[in-house]
Design a protein around this motif. Sequence first.
Motif, PDB file in Angstrom:
ATOM      1  N   ALA A 154     -50.531 -11.968   0.101  1.00  0.00           N
ATOM      2  CA  ALA A 154     -51.916 -11.994  -0.417  1.00  0.00           C
ATOM      3  C   ALA A 154     -52.401 -12.008   0.660  1.00  0.00           C
ATOM      4  CB  ALA A 154     -51.509 -13.031  -1.840  1.00  0.00           C
ATOM      5  N   GLU A 191     -56.530 -11.484  -2.420  1.00  0.00           N
ATOM      6  CA  GLU A 191     -57.727 -12.199  -2.390  1.00  0.00           C
ATOM      7  C   GLU A 191     -59.105 -12.329  -2.554  1.00  0.00           C
ATOM      8  OE1 GLU A 191     -55.512 -15.370  -1.247  1.00  0.00           O
ATOM      9  OE2 GLU A 191     -53.816 -15.452  -3.133  1.00  0.00           O
ATOM     10  N   TYR A 205     -59.579 -20.718  -3.298  1.00  0.00           N
ATOM     11  CA  TYR A 205     -58.336 -20.685  -3.279  1.00  0.00           C
ATOM     12  C   TYR A 205     -57.590 -21.140  -3.813  1.00  0.00           C
ATOM     13  CZ  TYR A 205     -54.620 -20.529  -0.080  1.00  0.00           C
ATOM     14  OH  TYR A 205     -53.423 -20.696  -0.027  1.00  0.00           O
ATOM     15  N   LEU A 215     -50.967 -22.394   7.151  1.00  0.00           N
ATOM     16  CA  LEU A 215     -50.662 -22.340   5.800  1.00  0.00           C
ATOM     17  C   LEU A 215     -49.856 -24.421   4.922  1.00  0.00           C
ATOM     18  CD1 LEU A 215     -52.072 -19.809   3.590  1.00  0.00           C
ATOM     19  CD2 LEU A 215     -53.793 -21.116   3.892  1.00  0.00           C
TER      20      LEU A 215
HETATM   21  N1  GLU Z   1     -55.424 -15.118   1.202  1.00  0.00           N
HETATM   22  C1  GLU Z   1     -54.804 -15.708   2.113  1.00  0.00           C
HETATM   23  C2  GLU Z   1     -55.635 -15.011   3.852  1.00  0.00           C
HETATM   24  O1  GLU Z   1     -54.759 -13.799   3.962  1.00  0.00           O
HETATM   25  C3  GLU Z   1     -53.118 -16.218   2.040  1.00  0.00           C
HETATM   26  C4  GLU Z   1     -52.781 -17.126   0.991  1.00  0.00           C
HETATM   27  C5  GLU Z   1     -51.572 -17.633   0.551  1.00  0.00           C
HETATM   28  O2  GLU Z   1     -50.999 -16.807   1.486  1.00  0.00           O
HETATM   29  O3  GLU Z   1     -51.216 -18.466  -0.042  1.00  0.00           O
HETATM   30  O4  GLU Z   1     -54.933 -16.429   4.183  1.00  0.00           O
END
Ligand code: GLU
Length: 328
Positions: A18, A52, A204, A226
């Motif tokens: 993502a 995203e 997000y 994350l």
């Molecule tokens: N889009 C997010 C990023 O590039 C990652 C989101 C996810 O893996 O949950 O940091």
Amino acid sequence: MTETTRGAGRRETVGRFAPSPSGRMHLGNVFCALGAWLAARSAGGRVILRQEDLDPQRCRPEYARQLEEDLKWLGLDWDEGGFDAGGPHGPYRQSARGEVYQSCFDALRSRGLCYPCFCSRGELHAAGAPHRSDGVPVYDGRCRSLTVEQRRELLSRGRWPAWRLRVPDREVSFTDGLQGLYTENLERDCGDFILRRSDGVWAYQLAVVADDGLMGVTQVVRGRDLLDSTPRQQALYRLLGLPEPEFFHLPLLLASDGRRLSKRDGDLDMGALRERFGTPQLLVGRLAWLMGLLDCPEPAEPRELAPLFSWERIPREDVMVPREVFYP
Ligand code: GLU
């Protein structure tokens, strides 16, 4: 929602990548993409690619297309998704999924679980609240108890609110598949968090839960930065009644001075890496070596690595990138 079952009721693994198309992928993004791909493929699972691109100021369609071209070059394919793709759970770019987020938001709002917050960024930083590791202040909930009149008065002065979720004041724990037990008290460590920004952009946290939940993702593999988002996301899974995936947070890649690699390290972005290495195997082999899957940084292809993948081999601690290996 599609039920992803196979055989005797066992859930099929559905992994995803993502990325945020806000520039060219760098070594750290590629490390995560490879990890997510190998984790899904080694379990015989499927891979979804979701762009995203919620932040209109930072994301661009040409970055998304470049990113997909870079993934293909690396040999990282996907079964569903992509910037322009339709499909059973499409669209697969967040900028086109506003209705999905709106209906999740409405479901929360109709149960009184969120409220408008009129605080500006400056006010929040000036409030002297403790800051989380990402530098964002813990929100003290000051707009929770605004009266209807106070809200009306702020709106009439042209202040547009963000919307926050009320979080519980209790410890929640979960077991990350790689990092182990992680505990947080959402109220103390984060505060009521934003679901929709005051400029109307979906946050997000809401988007990723709505998407992973509705797309049938069973396995989230991403960077350790994350990890502390996960309790917020789990709170949303539960409130929205969506099935929770398992979580695996990969170590971060560090420069030789101990700093985390980022998009600022332009000489480690995919443009520079492709130019330096010429073939994907040289780059993929080095990443697999950092991941503990190879004994030395020899050339390899993702599909040859899938049988070697196991979570026991993946390091938990952040990984220092030896300069000489990525600047041959
Ligand atoms: N889009 C997010 C990023 O590039 C990652 C989101 C996810 O893996 O949950 O940091």
